[in-house]
Scaffold this motif. Sequence first.
Motif, PDB file in Angstrom:
ATOM      1  N   GLY A   1     -40.631 104.512  -1.555  1.00 39.51           N
ATOM      2  CA  GLY A   1     -40.925 103.108  -1.823  1.00 39.51           C
ATOM      3  C   GLY A   1     -39.790 102.359  -2.471  1.00 39.51           C
ATOM      4  O   GLY A   1     -40.001 101.293  -3.051  1.00 39.51           O
TER       5      GLY A   1
ATOM      6  N   ILE B   1     -45.333 102.920   5.585  1.00 38.72           N
ATOM      7  CA  ILE B   1     -44.554 103.381   4.438  1.00 38.72           C
ATOM      8  C   ILE B   1     -45.518 104.005   3.436  1.00 38.72           C
ATOM      9  O   ILE B   1     -46.458 103.354   2.972  1.00 38.72           O
ATOM     10  CB  ILE B   1     -43.785 102.221   3.784  1.00 38.72           C
ATOM     11  CG1 ILE B   1     -42.780 101.618   4.783  1.00 38.72           C
ATOM     12  CG2 ILE B   1     -43.061 102.690   2.529  1.00 38.72           C
ATOM     13  CD1 ILE B   1     -42.014 100.424   4.245  1.00 38.72           C
TER      14      ILE B   1
ATOM     15  N   ASN C   1     -45.916 105.574  -0.246  1.00 36.96           N
ATOM     16  CA  ASN C   1     -45.252 105.653  -1.551  1.00 36.96           C
ATOM     17  C   ASN C   1     -46.285 106.019  -2.609  1.00 36.96           C
ATOM     18  O   ASN C   1     -47.368 105.440  -2.648  1.00 36.96           O
ATOM     19  CB  ASN C   1     -44.597 104.308  -1.914  1.00 36.96           C
ATOM     20  CG  ASN C   1     -43.811 104.388  -3.205  1.00 36.96           C
ATOM     21  OD1 ASN C   1     -43.171 105.398  -3.471  1.00 36.96           O
ATOM     22  ND2 ASN C   1     -43.864 103.358  -4.011  1.00 36.96           N
TER      23      ASN C   1
ATOM     24  N   TYR D   1     -46.222  93.026   6.855  1.00 38.00           N
ATOM     25  CA  TYR D   1     -47.503  93.621   6.479  1.00 38.00           C
ATOM     26  C   TYR D   1     -48.494  92.541   6.061  1.00 38.00           C
ATOM     27  O   TYR D   1     -49.632  92.494   6.539  1.00 38.00           O
ATOM     28  CB  TYR D   1     -47.271  94.623   5.342  1.00 38.00           C
ATOM     29  CG  TYR D   1     -48.520  95.123   4.646  1.00 38.00           C
ATOM     30  CD1 TYR D   1     -49.591  95.641   5.363  1.00 38.00           C
ATOM     31  CD2 TYR D   1     -48.604  95.100   3.261  1.00 38.00           C
ATOM     32  CE1 TYR D   1     -50.717  96.107   4.715  1.00 38.00           C
ATOM     33  CE2 TYR D   1     -49.730  95.558   2.607  1.00 38.00           C
ATOM     34  CZ  TYR D   1     -50.795  96.063   3.343  1.00 38.00           C
ATOM     35  OH  TYR D   1     -51.916  96.520   2.697  1.00 38.00           O
TER      36      TYR D   1
ATOM     37  N   LEU E   1     -48.143  99.395   4.417  1.00 36.71           N
ATOM     38  CA  LEU E   1     -47.828 100.247   3.273  1.00 36.71           C
ATOM     39  C   LEU E   1     -49.086 100.968   2.820  1.00 36.71           C
ATOM     40  O   LEU E   1     -50.194 100.416   2.894  1.00 36.71           O
ATOM     41  CB  LEU E   1     -47.287  99.425   2.105  1.00 36.71           C
ATOM     42  CG  LEU E   1     -45.839  98.943   2.159  1.00 36.71           C
ATOM     43  CD1 LEU E   1     -45.688  97.814   3.167  1.00 36.71           C
ATOM     44  CD2 LEU E   1     -45.382  98.484   0.783  1.00 36.71           C
TER      45      LEU E   1
END
Length: 614
Positions: free
Chosen positions: A200, A220, A222, A249, A257
């Motif tokens: 991240g 992603i 994180n 996003y 994410l």
Amino acid sequence: MSTKTDYEYIVIGAGPAGVQMAYFMEKYKMDYMVVERADGPGSFYRKYPRHRTLISINKKYNVFPEPEFNLRHDWNSLVNDEEEEPLLFTNYTEELFPDAGLLVKYIEDFCKKYPMNIRYNTNIINIHRDEKKDDGVSKSRFTILDERGNKFTCKVLMVGTGPIVPHNPQMEGVELIDTYQDHSLDLEDYKNKKVCILGGGNSAFECADYLAGSAGIIHIFNRHPVKFAWDTHFVGHLRAVNNNVLDMYHLKSLHALRKCEATRVWKEDGKFCIEYDMHLPNWDPPGTGRFVTKGYDKIISCTGWKFLNIANFDDSCKPETHTEGKYPVLDAHWQSTVPDLYFIGTAMQARDRRSASGFIHGFRYNVKSLTSMLRFTYNAVPLPAIEFSPIKQDDVCQWIINRISVVSSLYQLGQGFLCDVILIEADKDGKATADGAPGRVRYVKEVPQEWVKTQEWFNKAKLAVVVTIEDTIAKYPEMRATEFFTPGDANVSNCKCSPFPQGVFRVYKQGKLDDDLFIGGSLVVRADTRNFEGDTNPERYVNKLRNLFHKHTGIGKGGFYEQLFTPDMWPKVYRPWSQEEIEAERKSELSKMDKKYECSMSVLRYNKVDIADM
């Protein structure tokens, strides 16, 4: 190539930090050598960042003419003292975020212009320390061994190898996935593919940004909340130049994410599967889910670096580390837990997560400061200082205001990390004349504040003033960066709630804090310009310092005017609100605070959870 093998100082690594240290050691004719594993300086930047765009700002045009001021906005140049034609990176390109290859060229040219003792093609594979029994300041004798069997020895060792070992996630199957260091840069490999990126920070978002137009879906993962540099004011956190995927996003363009921790990776039918834990405080009841997502074409680990290779140190000198081995444990002047072993460059952020120690524009000044401290500690050379004697209140105060208006080091290493120190030795029994008061003022530049507080010369000083440049954003309740535009109250004498960086003066008497002064900030972070038409700047800034100086020394006079506008000017520029307007604003703010929402991501929404209901 020199046949000498024993030095007082050896630096490992000829990246920006090693080259900067070599510049100062050459300048002061110190006994040193830099060893570098590659065939030239700055070799890290030949490959990294992988997608070749630096995130260090290269702002050439800044309105103001002073070279020192312009270094505040030049994040890539190394410090050099040449006044006529200093070698600056801003002369290589006007791109705000340049190509990394230009930084390599700049560092190479820097080494050509300023001769340095750098030994290339010397890859150090082992570091050993023997304890010395003599009466010298250094208690160490380091022996470093390169892969060809050559040995070199020194009393003081500095490691400036930068990001050197990938910090990969600890999970089953990690060997199956690509990494930031070796993933393909061919966009054809990602067209309409489903990609998972672990991490991240800037490397993860840099990678995602590069692939955003080619990959079909990017996720992603994180394990921590993403920290934005615009919120934290720490340059190592996520920068706007890398966050296009975040924009996509929130604007519903497939890329997304997830805040979760990957625990396992495997392959089925040629596709990647990933298992991960996700904390869900907003579910009823709150808990942790372990989920699996299948069908990824690529998984890329972009989880950062370690800033030392612990395997190079044998048991005689293994430094302690923190943050899963990413950083060495460093004291207030960057010495590790091993005596006489220091870390320079990006590793200096090990003790600075608020300002710029992890980037060139920060550690170039840390290295300069460390050079002075090494000479002070090991070679009995006094810290560089400017002296005023006799003491003239106006001369001293005006000089200081001029300095904090342009100085780059305190600006980059803000929040009180680096400081200047004013040592005031007034002769109370002497008689002041037109030429000033008897005694002297010594002005010590650019030293770590925490180190200063460990020094006997500071703690015994009857009167000392620590000078820093700081903002006070941490004193405010949590706010969006886009809301942080209104100046603090400029009419108070001590502007402790100014959101803009400003000069801060803390008065110490025999090591104990006695008084402080926050002089007030401005958009350009100068104390020698006007903020508004008709204001009393820059005079009010120096007036505040004159009043503080007189209060603690008795030298000169006090009572100088400190308000933003003169009394006759106030009615022309400022209309106080009526009580009705104040009440209306108060109600508006309270309504926002009291607003209730149906949904929440917090466990605080639950007063009681009955697990038996599960």
